[in-house]
Scaffold this motif. Sequence first.
Motif, mmCIF file in Angstrom:
data_model
loop_
_atom_site.group_PDB
_atom_site.id
_atom_site.type_symbol
_atom_site.label_atom_id
_atom_site.label_comp_id
_atom_site.label_asym_id
_atom_site.label_seq_id
_atom_site.Cartn_x
_atom_site.Cartn_y
_atom_site.Cartn_z
ATOM 1 N N VAL A 57 0.831 -1.205 0.000
ATOM 2 C CA VAL A 57 0.000 0.000 0.000
ATOM 3 C C VAL A 57 0.867 1.256 0.000
ATOM 4 O O VAL A 57 0.630 2.199 -0.768
ATOM 5 C CB VAL A 57 -0.959 -0.008 1.207
ATOM 6 C CG1 VAL A 57 -1.654 1.348 1.356
ATOM 7 C CG2 VAL A 57 -1.998 -1.121 1.054
ATOM 8 N N SER A 60 2.591 1.657 -3.401
ATOM 9 C CA SER A 60 1.617 2.004 -4.441
ATOM 10 C C SER A 60 1.230 3.471 -4.354
ATOM 11 O O SER A 60 1.158 4.177 -5.378
ATOM 12 C CB SER A 60 0.373 1.120 -4.317
ATOM 13 O OG SER A 60 0.690 -0.239 -4.498
ATOM 14 N N ILE A 61 0.988 3.933 -3.148
ATOM 15 C CA ILE A 61 0.634 5.344 -2.974
ATOM 16 C C ILE A 61 1.807 6.247 -3.361
ATOM 17 O O ILE A 61 1.635 7.249 -4.075
ATOM 18 C CB ILE A 61 0.204 5.610 -1.522
ATOM 19 C CG1 ILE A 61 -1.121 4.887 -1.231
ATOM 20 C CG2 ILE A 61 0.062 7.113 -1.264
ATOM 21 C CD1 ILE A 61 -1.553 4.965 0.221
ATOM 22 N N TRP A 149 -11.471 2.625 -8.286
ATOM 23 C CA TRP A 149 -10.505 3.175 -7.341
ATOM 24 C C TRP A 149 -9.680 4.308 -7.940
ATOM 25 O O TRP A 149 -9.217 5.183 -7.209
ATOM 26 C CB TRP A 149 -9.627 2.059 -6.781
ATOM 27 C CG TRP A 149 -10.413 1.205 -5.834
ATOM 28 C CD1 TRP A 149 -10.849 -0.066 -6.040
ATOM 29 C CD2 TRP A 149 -10.903 1.602 -4.557
ATOM 30 N NE1 TRP A 149 -11.593 -0.503 -4.967
ATOM 31 C CE2 TRP A 149 -11.636 0.506 -4.027
ATOM 32 C CE3 TRP A 149 -10.804 2.757 -3.794
ATOM 33 C CZ2 TRP A 149 -12.264 0.540 -2.789
ATOM 34 C CZ3 TRP A 149 -11.417 2.800 -2.554
ATOM 35 C CH2 TRP A 149 -12.134 1.701 -2.067
ATOM 36 N N PRO A 156 -2.852 6.720 -7.262
ATOM 37 C CA PRO A 156 -2.547 5.921 -6.062
ATOM 38 C C PRO A 156 -3.641 4.909 -5.734
ATOM 39 O O PRO A 156 -3.349 3.773 -5.358
ATOM 40 C CB PRO A 156 -2.402 6.976 -4.960
ATOM 41 C CG PRO A 156 -1.991 8.206 -5.688
ATOM 42 C CD PRO A 156 -2.737 8.169 -6.989
ATOM 43 N N VAL A 160 -2.995 0.874 -5.622
ATOM 44 C CA VAL A 160 -3.260 0.122 -4.395
ATOM 45 C C VAL A 160 -4.185 -1.054 -4.696
ATOM 46 O O VAL A 160 -3.941 -2.188 -4.259
ATOM 47 C CB VAL A 160 -3.865 1.026 -3.311
ATOM 48 C CG1 VAL A 160 -4.429 0.186 -2.154
ATOM 49 C CG2 VAL A 160 -2.831 2.007 -2.778
ATOM 50 N N ILE A 164 -3.126 -5.040 -4.277
ATOM 51 C CA ILE A 164 -3.864 -5.930 -3.373
ATOM 52 C C ILE A 164 -4.419 -7.122 -4.137
ATOM 53 O O ILE A 164 -4.352 -8.272 -3.675
ATOM 54 C CB ILE A 164 -4.988 -5.149 -2.668
ATOM 55 C CG1 ILE A 164 -4.384 -4.177 -1.647
ATOM 56 C CG2 ILE A 164 -5.971 -6.105 -1.992
ATOM 57 C CD1 ILE A 164 -5.403 -3.262 -0.995
ATOM 58 N N SER A 185 -4.096 -10.160 2.867
ATOM 59 C CA SER A 185 -4.269 -9.844 1.448
ATOM 60 C C SER A 185 -5.645 -10.285 0.958
ATOM 61 O O SER A 185 -6.300 -9.561 0.196
ATOM 62 C CB SER A 185 -3.177 -10.525 0.618
ATOM 63 O OG SER A 185 -1.901 -10.001 0.925
#
Length: 294
Positions: A57, A60-61, A149, A156, A160, A164, A185
Amino acid sequence: MSHAAPLLAILMLEAALGYPRRWRHPVEAVGALIAAFERRWTRHRWIGGVALLAVLVALSIGVGLAIATLGVVAVVLAGTTGLAQRSLHDHVAAVATPLAAGDLAAARGAVAMIVGRDTAMLDEGGVATAAIESLAESFCDGVVAPAFWFLSGGLPGLFVAKAINTADSMVGHRTERLAAFGWASAKADDLVNWLPARIAGALICLVGWSGWRVMWRDAGRHASPNGGWPEAAMAGVLGRRLGGPVCYDGEPAMRAVLGESRVPDAGDLMRALGMYRRACLAMWVMVGVVAWAL
């Protein structure tokens, strides 16, 4: 700033061009990181799994925010790597074409590329069922969820969601070795896909002008809290029965039965691809309306 206009550009560009096959996909780097964590942290069970999720996370961000500083063109180009409209269509079409031509061996080989079940002994109905189930579920995982998303959190958010989903596919299995390590996960993937799965099912029913009753009735039968929504919707729209007995690594298993009537055939698989294209187009229209309104 609304993310709707860049998302519409991403959807259209990815559908037109896909991802160049000669280039390594960024998800391979994510997979390598997950594999490294699995080798070193599996013994830490839940703690290792939570650590993996936190790292994914955070990275990814960070990567998403860094790319966003380069401008909207960079965001659109990077965003196309997180969607799979074109590749999903091409993989399922590679099953549908030989199946419609009566080349069962080629169809079995093609469907083996997109499903985990044993395919060597599948008949026409088994191949069509496997491909339709994969198409419907992947419409959520590979198209609706990343789009949702991105719309919610920009690049981001998309990264994410993809990280995931990749982690769940690699370590989220309920095997004895991975049950504890992959728990975080798997649960995160359930959460990320909860609303997109229902949106995906609604889009399929919307473009098919039917299927609502079957979706509401049968979605909960599925082993996944999310996978049943698009699969049951597709079963309802096609008026066919999905699920039933399958084999994994030679071991028989039973997938939830969704829908009714007979099992699908090659013609139904072609119809499912048409529904998929229309559902993608309906999503484009909705995103375009949001972009125009904002």
